[in-house]
Motif scaffolding. Structure first.
Motif, short mmCIF file in Angstrom:
data_model
loop_
_atom_site.label_atom_id
_atom_site.label_comp_id
_atom_site.label_asym_id
_atom_site.label_seq_id
_atom_site.Cartn_x
_atom_site.Cartn_y
_atom_site.Cartn_z
N ASP A 183 0.91 -1.22 0.07
CA ASP A 183 -0.09 0.13 -0.16
C ASP A 183 0.83 1.27 0.16
O ASP A 183 0.74 2.27 -0.62
CB ASP A 183 -1.04 -0.08 1.13
N VAL A 184 1.96 1.14 0.94
CA VAL A 184 2.83 2.39 1.00
C VAL A 184 3.60 2.67 -0.32
O VAL A 184 3.73 3.79 -1.07
CB VAL A 184 3.79 1.94 1.91
N GLN A 185 3.90 1.44 -1.05
CA GLN A 185 4.58 1.88 -2.35
C GLN A 185 3.72 2.21 -3.37
O GLN A 185 3.90 3.11 -4.11
CB GLN A 185 5.05 0.51 -2.87
N ARG A 186 2.40 1.88 -3.40
CA ARG A 186 1.46 2.51 -4.32
C ARG A 186 0.98 3.86 -3.91
O ARG A 186 0.90 4.64 -4.95
CB ARG A 186 0.32 1.47 -4.30
N SER A 187 1.11 4.33 -2.78
CA SER A 187 0.71 5.61 -2.34
C SER A 187 1.89 6.46 -2.87
O SER A 187 1.74 7.71 -2.97
CB SER A 187 0.66 5.73 -0.88
N GLY A 188 3.18 6.25 -3.14
CA GLY A 188 4.14 6.84 -3.36
C GLY A 188 4.92 7.72 -2.21
O GLY A 188 6.03 8.49 -2.56
N TYR A 189 4.41 7.45 -0.93
CA TYR A 189 5.00 7.86 -0.06
C TYR A 189 6.42 7.25 0.43
O TYR A 189 6.48 6.00 0.00
CB TYR A 189 4.36 7.91 1.31
N ARG A 190 7.38 7.60 0.99
CA ARG A 190 8.65 7.28 1.17
C ARG A 190 8.81 7.29 2.93
O ARG A 190 7.88 8.00 3.55
CB ARG A 190 9.80 7.59 0.67
N GLU A 191 9.61 6.73 3.51
CA GLU A 191 9.96 6.64 5.23
C GLU A 191 10.22 7.97 5.38
O GLU A 191 9.74 8.36 6.49
CB GLU A 191 10.83 5.75 5.45
N THR A 192 10.92 8.87 4.59
CA THR A 192 11.30 10.35 4.91
C THR A 192 9.93 11.08 4.97
O THR A 192 9.89 12.07 5.88
CB THR A 192 12.26 10.95 4.11
N ASP A 193 8.85 10.91 4.11
CA ASP A 193 7.73 11.43 3.94
C ASP A 193 6.97 11.34 5.39
O ASP A 193 6.30 12.08 5.89
CB ASP A 193 6.89 11.07 2.71
N ALA A 194 6.98 9.98 5.68
CA ALA A 194 6.24 9.56 7.17
C ALA A 194 7.01 10.32 8.32
O ALA A 194 6.07 10.96 9.10
CB ALA A 194 6.46 8.30 7.44
N VAL A 195 8.05 10.58 8.40
CA VAL A 195 8.88 11.38 9.38
C VAL A 195 8.22 12.73 9.46
O VAL A 195 7.90 13.38 10.38
CB VAL A 195 10.38 11.30 9.28
N ALA A 196 8.25 13.25 8.17
CA ALA A 196 7.76 14.71 7.90
C ALA A 196 6.32 14.91 8.31
O ALA A 196 5.93 15.92 8.85
CB ALA A 196 7.91 15.30 6.49
N VAL A 197 5.35 13.86 8.10
CA VAL A 197 3.84 14.06 8.34
C VAL A 197 3.85 13.82 9.92
O VAL A 197 3.05 14.71 10.25
CB VAL A 197 3.20 12.76 7.79
N VAL A 198 4.63 12.96 10.61
CA VAL A 198 4.50 13.01 12.03
C VAL A 198 5.03 14.37 12.60
O VAL A 198 4.19 14.79 13.60
CB VAL A 198 5.49 11.81 12.70
N ARG A 199 5.99 14.86 12.38
CA ARG A 199 6.68 16.08 12.68
C ARG A 199 5.52 17.43 12.60
O ARG A 199 5.21 17.92 13.37
CB ARG A 199 7.90 16.54 12.08
N GLN A 200 4.90 17.21 11.45
CA GLN A 200 4.04 18.30 11.18
C GLN A 200 2.71 18.09 12.04
O GLN A 200 2.37 19.16 12.67
CB GLN A 200 3.37 18.16 9.52
N CYS A 201 2.06 16.71 12.27
CA CYS A 201 1.24 16.76 13.03
C CYS A 201 1.44 17.13 14.62
O CYS A 201 0.48 17.74 15.43
CB CYS A 201 0.80 14.98 13.02
N ARG A 202 2.49 16.83 15.01
CA ARG A 202 2.97 17.17 16.31
C ARG A 202 3.23 18.84 16.59
O ARG A 202 2.70 19.26 17.57
CB ARG A 202 4.45 16.54 16.53
N ARG A 203 3.62 19.27 15.27
CA ARG A 203 3.46 20.93 15.52
C ARG A 203 2.27 21.52 15.58
O ARG A 203 1.93 22.39 16.17
CB ARG A 203 4.21 21.39 14.41
N LYS A 204 1.31 20.78 14.95
CA LYS A 204 -0.13 21.35 14.97
C LYS A 204 -0.78 21.30 16.44
O LYS A 204 -1.68 21.90 16.88
CB LYS A 204 -1.33 20.53 14.09
N ARG A 205 -0.31 20.26 17.15
CA ARG A 205 -1.02 20.04 18.72
C ARG A 205 -0.44 20.95 19.36
O ARG A 205 -0.80 21.76 20.30
CB ARG A 205 -0.46 18.68 19.23
#
Length: 75
Positions: free
Chosen positions: A53-75
């Protein structure tokens, strides 16, 4: 099914002796092992499905790290 299985006599005897040394019922230990094996196979299948699923989505592990950091900043 009556629960009987065919196992090499020498293999079963070694397993039985090992289980008894550990104060475990051989049949119970074998059932527990089989249950763990099935859970492992299910986990591996889920991991493979997620990886696909992740390969089909086009996201990479580094993208996941960025998404987590972004969510933490919003809190």
């Amino acid at each position: 099914m009556n629960g009987d299985i065919a196992v090499e006599r020498a293999l079963w005897e070694r397993f039985r002796q090992g289980a008894l040394r550990r104060r475990r019922r051989p049949s119970r230990l074998l059932s527990d092992f089989m249950r763990q094996c099935l859970e492992l196979w299910e986990d591996q299948a889920l991991d493979e499905e997620i990886r696909s699923d992740v390969q089909r989505s086009g996201y990479r592990e580094t993208d996941a790290v960025a998404v987590v950091r972004q969510c933490r900043r919003k809190r």
